[in-house]
Design an enzyme around this catalytic site. Sequence first.
Site, PDB file in Angstrom:
ATOM      1  N   SER A  23       8.132  70.723   3.570  1.00 28.24           N
ATOM      2  CA  SER A  23       9.579  70.632   3.393  1.00 28.24           C
ATOM      3  C   SER A  23       9.919  70.289   1.954  1.00 28.24           C
ATOM      4  O   SER A  23       9.033  69.954   1.152  1.00 28.24           O
ATOM      5  CB  SER A  23      10.177  69.559   4.317  1.00 28.24           C
ATOM      6  OG  SER A  23       9.693  68.271   3.954  1.00 28.24           O
ATOM      7  N   GLY A  24      11.203  70.376   1.644  1.00 31.24           N
ATOM      8  CA  GLY A  24      11.728  69.878   0.373  1.00 31.24           C
ATOM      9  C   GLY A  24      11.049  70.403  -0.866  1.00 31.24           C
ATOM     10  O   GLY A  24      10.755  71.600  -0.997  1.00 31.24           O
ATOM     11  N   VAL A  67      -2.324  62.006   4.795  1.00 29.42           N
ATOM     12  CA  VAL A  67      -2.798  61.342   3.586  1.00 29.42           C
ATOM     13  C   VAL A  67      -2.887  59.825   3.737  1.00 29.42           C
ATOM     14  O   VAL A  67      -3.385  59.148   2.835  1.00 29.42           O
ATOM     15  CB  VAL A  67      -1.919  61.698   2.367  1.00 29.42           C
ATOM     16  CG1 VAL A  67      -2.058  63.162   2.019  1.00 29.42           C
ATOM     17  CG2 VAL A  67      -0.467  61.321   2.605  1.00 29.42           C
ATOM     18  N   TYR A 154      10.006  50.763  -3.558  1.00 30.86           N
ATOM     19  CA  TYR A 154       9.937  52.184  -3.919  1.00 30.86           C
ATOM     20  C   TYR A 154       9.800  52.332  -5.432  1.00 30.86           C
ATOM     21  O   TYR A 154       8.933  53.062  -5.922  1.00 30.86           O
ATOM     22  CB  TYR A 154      11.196  52.900  -3.430  1.00 30.86           C
ATOM     23  CG  TYR A 154      11.240  54.372  -3.749  1.00 30.86           C
ATOM     24  CD1 TYR A 154      10.564  55.294  -2.959  1.00 30.86           C
ATOM     25  CD2 TYR A 154      11.977  54.849  -4.837  1.00 30.86           C
ATOM     26  CE1 TYR A 154      10.612  56.649  -3.239  1.00 30.86           C
ATOM     27  CE2 TYR A 154      12.032  56.194  -5.131  1.00 30.86           C
ATOM     28  CZ  TYR A 154      11.347  57.099  -4.329  1.00 30.86           C
ATOM     29  OH  TYR A 154      11.391  58.445  -4.612  1.00 30.86           O
TER      30      TYR A 154
END
Length: 257
Positions: A23-24, A67, A154
Amino acid sequence: MERDYSKLFRLDGKHAVVVGAGSGIGRESALALAAQGARVTCADRDLAAAEETVSRGEHLTAYRVDVLDEDAIIRAAAELQDVDVLVFTAATNVRKRILDYTGEEFDRVVALNLRASFDLIRAFGGPMAERGSGSIMGFSSIRATTVEPGQSVYAATKAGLVQLLRTAAAELGPSGVRVNAIAPGVVETPLTAQIKANQAWYDAYAQKGALGRWATPDELAGAVVYLASDASSFVTGSVLHVDGGWTAVDGRFDPPN
């Protein structure tokens, strides 16, 4: 020998692995690399999503990998041999202020954004170094340099990723492997759906950059092709901002003429 500039961005004969290709930005990166002649492995935890990407182009193959599983990454590097280009885009974010964060949330964000990146660089970078060539690129963020309330962990992982990639560039450079970071601004992806749902928040972000709008995922694909190709043969240890001017513009006040 003179360089053939008509083929500067071509990737014919190259094998690229895009992690997060379901996606994206990952999907658009995979499609763009394939359009330039690369054979692309579209790796994703969601195999159906990777297969959807494969259906949209040629020279694409779906591959499932989680992952967060180090052993799965090691197996992938062993099975997907002769990899010339590695791109990884997978990331997560928990938007909370530091005092509201839990240890579990901290570990979850660090595990995907930083530890998985570390494992990917090691697993794929080793064989590239042995072969004497390769290009690795990870997706950082404008949050590696500019922050706001609620972005602590983040932002920390994205800043940490930059330094991880720079160190990999220093260590793998003598073996012919280039390693770079791409730092997007605000992009309309599933990760930013929470912001898009709030019109005031969405508009504030759009107005922050010089172009006055958000990016779409396909607008990051050019940076990926550039760093994968011979056009960037002397570029390593760099951070390529694709942020519409976000990090260049203060944006708080427009003085009168």
